[in-house]
Each structure stands twice: as C-alpha cells, then as structure tokens.
Design a protein around this motif. Structure first.
Motif, mmCIF file in Angstrom:
data_model
loop_
_atom_site.group_PDB
_atom_site.id
_atom_site.type_symbol
_atom_site.label_atom_id
_atom_site.label_comp_id
_atom_site.label_asym_id
_atom_site.label_seq_id
_atom_site.Cartn_x
_atom_site.Cartn_y
_atom_site.Cartn_z
ATOM 1 N N GLN A 195 -7.805 5.950 1.792
ATOM 2 C CA GLN A 195 -8.194 5.527 0.449
ATOM 3 C C GLN A 195 -6.994 5.018 -0.347
ATOM 4 O OE1 GLN A 195 -11.322 5.211 -0.640
ATOM 5 N NE2 GLN A 195 -11.958 5.873 1.411
ATOM 6 N N PHE A 196 -5.863 5.709 -0.218
ATOM 7 C CA PHE A 196 -4.676 5.267 -0.949
ATOM 8 C C PHE A 196 -4.090 3.981 -0.364
ATOM 9 C CE2 PHE A 196 -4.713 9.736 -2.373
ATOM 10 C CZ PHE A 196 -4.582 9.527 -3.733
ATOM 11 N N GLU A 197 -4.278 3.781 0.929
ATOM 12 C CA GLU A 197 -3.773 2.562 1.557
ATOM 13 C C GLU A 197 -4.465 1.313 1.029
ATOM 14 O OE1 GLU A 197 -4.260 3.220 5.705
ATOM 15 O OE2 GLU A 197 -2.504 4.532 5.888
ATOM 16 N N GLN A 198 -5.621 1.481 0.426
ATOM 17 C CA GLN A 198 -6.343 0.335 -0.137
ATOM 18 C C GLN A 198 -5.844 -0.043 -1.532
ATOM 19 O OE1 GLN A 198 -10.652 0.809 0.153
ATOM 20 N NE2 GLN A 198 -10.404 2.141 1.940
ATOM 21 N N MET A 199 -4.990 0.794 -2.100
ATOM 22 C CA MET A 199 -4.483 0.537 -3.457
ATOM 23 C C MET A 199 -3.189 -0.266 -3.377
ATOM 24 S SD MET A 199 -5.019 4.319 -5.130
ATOM 25 C CE MET A 199 -6.538 5.233 -4.866
ATOM 26 N N MET A 226 0.851 -1.200 0.000
ATOM 27 C CA MET A 226 0.000 0.000 0.000
ATOM 28 C C MET A 226 0.884 1.245 0.000
ATOM 29 S SD MET A 226 -1.394 -0.109 3.911
ATOM 30 C CE MET A 226 -0.263 -0.056 5.304
ATOM 31 N N PRO A 227 0.597 2.214 -0.840
ATOM 32 C CA PRO A 227 1.432 3.411 -0.943
ATOM 33 C C PRO A 227 1.299 4.312 0.284
ATOM 34 C CG PRO A 227 0.031 3.108 -2.879
ATOM 35 C CD PRO A 227 -0.477 2.193 -1.824
ATOM 36 N N LEU A 228 2.437 4.866 0.693
ATOM 37 C CA LEU A 228 2.457 5.833 1.782
ATOM 38 C C LEU A 228 2.389 7.231 1.183
ATOM 39 C CD1 LEU A 228 2.786 6.620 4.749
ATOM 40 C CD2 LEU A 228 5.278 6.419 4.444
ATOM 41 N N VAL A 229 1.288 7.921 1.425
ATOM 42 C CA VAL A 229 1.066 9.272 0.905
ATOM 43 C C VAL A 229 1.068 10.223 2.094
ATOM 44 C CG1 VAL A 229 -0.465 10.760 -0.441
ATOM 45 C CG2 VAL A 229 -0.329 8.326 -0.963
ATOM 46 N N LYS A 230 2.000 11.176 2.101
ATOM 47 C CA LYS A 230 2.184 12.028 3.281
ATOM 48 C C LYS A 230 2.008 13.510 2.948
ATOM 49 C CE LYS A 230 5.177 11.627 6.391
ATOM 50 N NZ LYS A 230 6.433 11.595 7.190
ATOM 51 N N PRO A 231 1.460 14.262 3.900
ATOM 52 C CA PRO A 231 1.453 15.729 3.742
ATOM 53 C C PRO A 231 2.857 16.285 3.970
ATOM 54 C CG PRO A 231 0.561 15.128 5.876
ATOM 55 C CD PRO A 231 0.821 13.836 5.160
ATOM 56 N N PHE A 232 3.076 17.526 3.560
ATOM 57 C CA PHE A 232 4.369 18.177 3.784
ATOM 58 C C PHE A 232 4.154 19.682 3.892
ATOM 59 C CE2 PHE A 232 3.731 18.457 -0.722
ATOM 60 C CZ PHE A 232 4.407 19.576 -1.163
ATOM 61 N N LYS A 233 5.170 20.372 4.388
ATOM 62 C CA LYS A 233 5.126 21.834 4.486
ATOM 63 C C LYS A 233 5.722 22.423 3.215
ATOM 64 C CE LYS A 233 5.661 21.942 9.524
ATOM 65 N NZ LYS A 233 6.501 22.420 10.666
ATOM 66 N N ALA A 234 4.879 22.948 2.389
ATOM 67 C CA ALA A 234 5.363 23.489 1.117
ATOM 68 C C ALA A 234 5.945 24.883 1.306
ATOM 69 C CB ALA A 234 4.227 23.550 0.108
#
Length: 405
Positions: A196-200, A1-9
C-alpha cells in the motif's frame, strides 16, 4: 515510492511498560521531573538524565556516554528486551480528547535525502550534528519521527483487522492516556502494508525534522558499517488524524514605537477592531489575534493589498513576519532574535495575555492553525515554513519502542 520496513524493537517488559515510558522531556517542569527520578526507578527519564544518580548536571559527550551506560543497565536488569522478529507495530493512543492509530516502522534515510519523504521546515546544522553525535554514542533512538500519508481505506482495513487480536501492550499512564501496541510479524500482513505504501509517491514529515536530518547525517557517516544506520524509526498516521495547533508569538518591545504609532502602522495592512477584554481567537486564516496594553484586538488582512504567489505567501506565520515582525518590529531572524518568544497554541492567548500584563511582553499575537493541505503544498513546492509555525499532535512518549543501531 517510500520504503517502509519492519524492525526489531527494544521495549519494556509488559509489567514495567506503564512505568518506563515518559512524556516528551520538555513537558516536565523541574518539580515533576525530580519526583519522577526520585520515585520511579523504571522511568526512561533515568536513562535520559544520567547525572541524577550522582547529583550532577552533566552535558556533552560525557552525558552521551552515561546515557549509553544507563540504557545498557536497563537491558541488563531485564527492564528492556529486544524482540526476536522484525515487526511492524500498530500503536493506538487514546487520550481524553482524541484517538490516534498508526504504524511504527523504520524508514530509509535515502528516501529522506531524495525527497520521497518531504519536508516543510528548515533545520539548524549545529543541532543536526549534535543529535547525530548523540545517536552515534548512545546507539539507539527512542523518539520516532511523525510522518503522515493520505487516508487509505486499504491500510485502515488491515489495521482494523489486526486490532481484533490481543494486543502486545494495553496499559494506561497517569496523564490519562491509554496505550495499545500490536506487534505484527506475519510476513503476509507486512507485505500487504508495504504494498500500500509503495503506491504512494511521497510521505510528509509532520513533526521531527531535526531527528530525521540527524539520522541522515548518521547514515552518511556510519551507513557503510551497518545497515541499521540507514534507517530511522517513524510513526506513520493518516492525515485525518493529525491535530495541528498554532504557535503564538510574544514580542518584548514595540521597537521604539508608541502604542498609537504601532496601531497606525498595522492599519496599513489590517482592519483593526478593539475588543477590550473579550478573548478573541481567530476562526479562519488571515485573521490574527493581538493583545496590547490591556486590550484584545482582531486583525483582519486587507486582501486587496497582498499578492499571494506561492503556498508560503498564504501561510499566516509567514504573513505575520512579512507584514509586522520584520518591517514594523524590526525582527529579522526568527530563530535567534531574543525579543521574540514562542508559545504553542494549547496554552492559547490567555498565557500570552498574562505575560503582557506582567510586562514580560509588549504585545502578543495569535493565529489560526495551519492545515495539512498547507503543509503539503509548501513541502511540494520545496519551500520552508518559518520556525514554530505548527505544533503537531500526537506526540509519542519516549521509550515506548526503541530502535537500536
């Protein structure tokens, strides 16, 4: 499952955003680039072209260091600021023909290495190393990798709800593009998108193979020192929003063959029709367009002569190489042979025709664009497309959001 993380832009202040972002560097011709540098002091091109300040062409490590200096100057002048909270960023781009909406986030280099983020193109190691060294020196990445995922109504619903709120940015640029960004720092919304992304099982690189490979090299070298090196900025959009165009091919000579000899060799694998001055564009895969000696031709594959065993065998750019470029025209290496010139499909076969008529090419070929399904099938089989098999949009502007290490 892909790890999608927020960041400080790190991003432009609202009053300068429309002036600061730039198109992809290669989109500018020399005159336009010079005008931008001369008349727009806020342009991100000022950072990418630090030698302009000294009227010098600068390259290598010296350029990298000056890029870093210009970037820090933009921060010191207040043109760029860093967000206080980690966010997902919903980005919507509206151009005269399409609307693209997706999520800008940080992705794990470990997922890239473990093929959770799948690839369909090979990369050049020397180019990977060069960009890795660039990232290490300048300390930021300003161009996200384009990733795609199967359409998900749940993600669409979350994004559409966010879009009912006031955007962080809403501005237009002189290329007739409208840009909107929503900064999402609410933990519940972030967790909902991550779930949602963890399910992919996988995400797919649509564009940016060298950028992601370079980020993985940087993580290998620097990741133990700072966690931010273990991630890279990406723009995630659903598959239905990808627009894929073909790259046309121009060949400088016919490998010692006459026009008639060349056509006879093509006849072995293709049904050939001379269409004169009628501009022919392929309407489905395994159909090719050719311009030769003042005439357009359609080439239809004789399917009973071809055995398709893998997803790569079914790809038109691979067929063109296997049946024409290598055996007939003697082109072995698609990356280094200077007899082969690429032109992406937005410019269509008229550009190729012009170069043939000028004597710059002997022959030009056009193809039907690859599909998302073909890209995924090739990536799933751990195969690699020939170089310049796809030209993918959207192309995000540089400096819209910046990921600092």
């Amino acid at each position: 499952m892909p790890l999608v993380k927020p960041f400080k832009a790190t991003r432009a202040t609202s009053d300068k955003a429309a002036h600061l972002i730039s198109r992809t560097y290669q989109d500018y011709d020399k005159k336009e680039l010079k005008a931008q540098l001369k008349y727009n002091p806020y342009s991100f091109l000022q950072i990418l072209n630090p030698g302009y300040k000294y009227n010098q062409e600068i390259s290598g490590e010296e350029r990298f260091n000056l890029v870093r200096n210009r970037f820090l100057e933009f921060k010191e002048e207040g043109y760029l600021t860093e967000d206080e909270n980690s966010c997902f960023y919903i980005y919507e781009n509206i151009d005269p023909h399409h609307t693209y909406t997706g999520i800008i986030a940080s992705m794990s280099t470990e997922d890239y290495e473990n093929n959770i983020i799948k690839k369909h193109e090979d990369t050049l190691h020397n180019k990977e190393v060069l960009f890795k060294d660039y990232l290490k020196t300048v300390g930021f990445n300003a161009e996200p990798v384009l990733l795609t995922y199967p359409d998900q109504s749940e993600i669409d619903d979350i994004i559409n709800q966010i879009k009912t709120t006031e955007p962080t940015y809403d501005f237009s640029t002189t290329d007739h593009n409208r840009h909107k960004i929503w900064s999402v720092s609410d933990n519940a919304v972030i967790s909902g998108l991550q779930a949602q992304f963890e399910q992919m099982p996988h995400l797919y690189i649509a564009d940016g193979h060298h950028r992601s490979a370079s980020s993985a090299l940087l993580a290998e070298e620097m990741g133990a020192e700072k966690q931010s090196y273990n991630y890279f900025m990406s723009f995630l959009i659903p598959e239905s929003q990808l627009n894929i165009y073909e790259f046309n091919r121009g060949i400088i000579d016919l490998n010692g063959l006459s026009k008639e000899e060349f056509l006879i060799k093509l006849d072995q694998y293709f049904r050939i029709q001379n269409r004169g001055m009628e501009l022919y564009q392929p309407s489905k895969k395994h159909h090719f367009s050719m311009y030769l000696d003042g005439d357009f031709y359609s080439l239809y594959l004789r399917k009973d002569l071809i055995t398709i065993e893998t997803a790569l065998d079914d790809l038109d750019s691979q067929m063109l190489y296997d049946l024409i470029l290598k055996p007939i025209l003697g082109i072995e290496d698609l990356r280094t042979d200077d007899r082969l010139i690429y032109s992406y499909g937005k410019h269509d076969m008229l550009k190729v025709k012009k170069k043939v008529d000028q004597g710059l090419f002997a022959v030009g070929f056009g193809m039907f664009p690859a599909t998302v399904e073909q890209i995924k099938s090739i990536a799933d089989a751990d195969l690699r497309m020939p170089p310049k098999s796809t030209f993918v949009r959207p192309k995000l502007p540089s400096g819209l959001l910046i990921y600092e290490f």
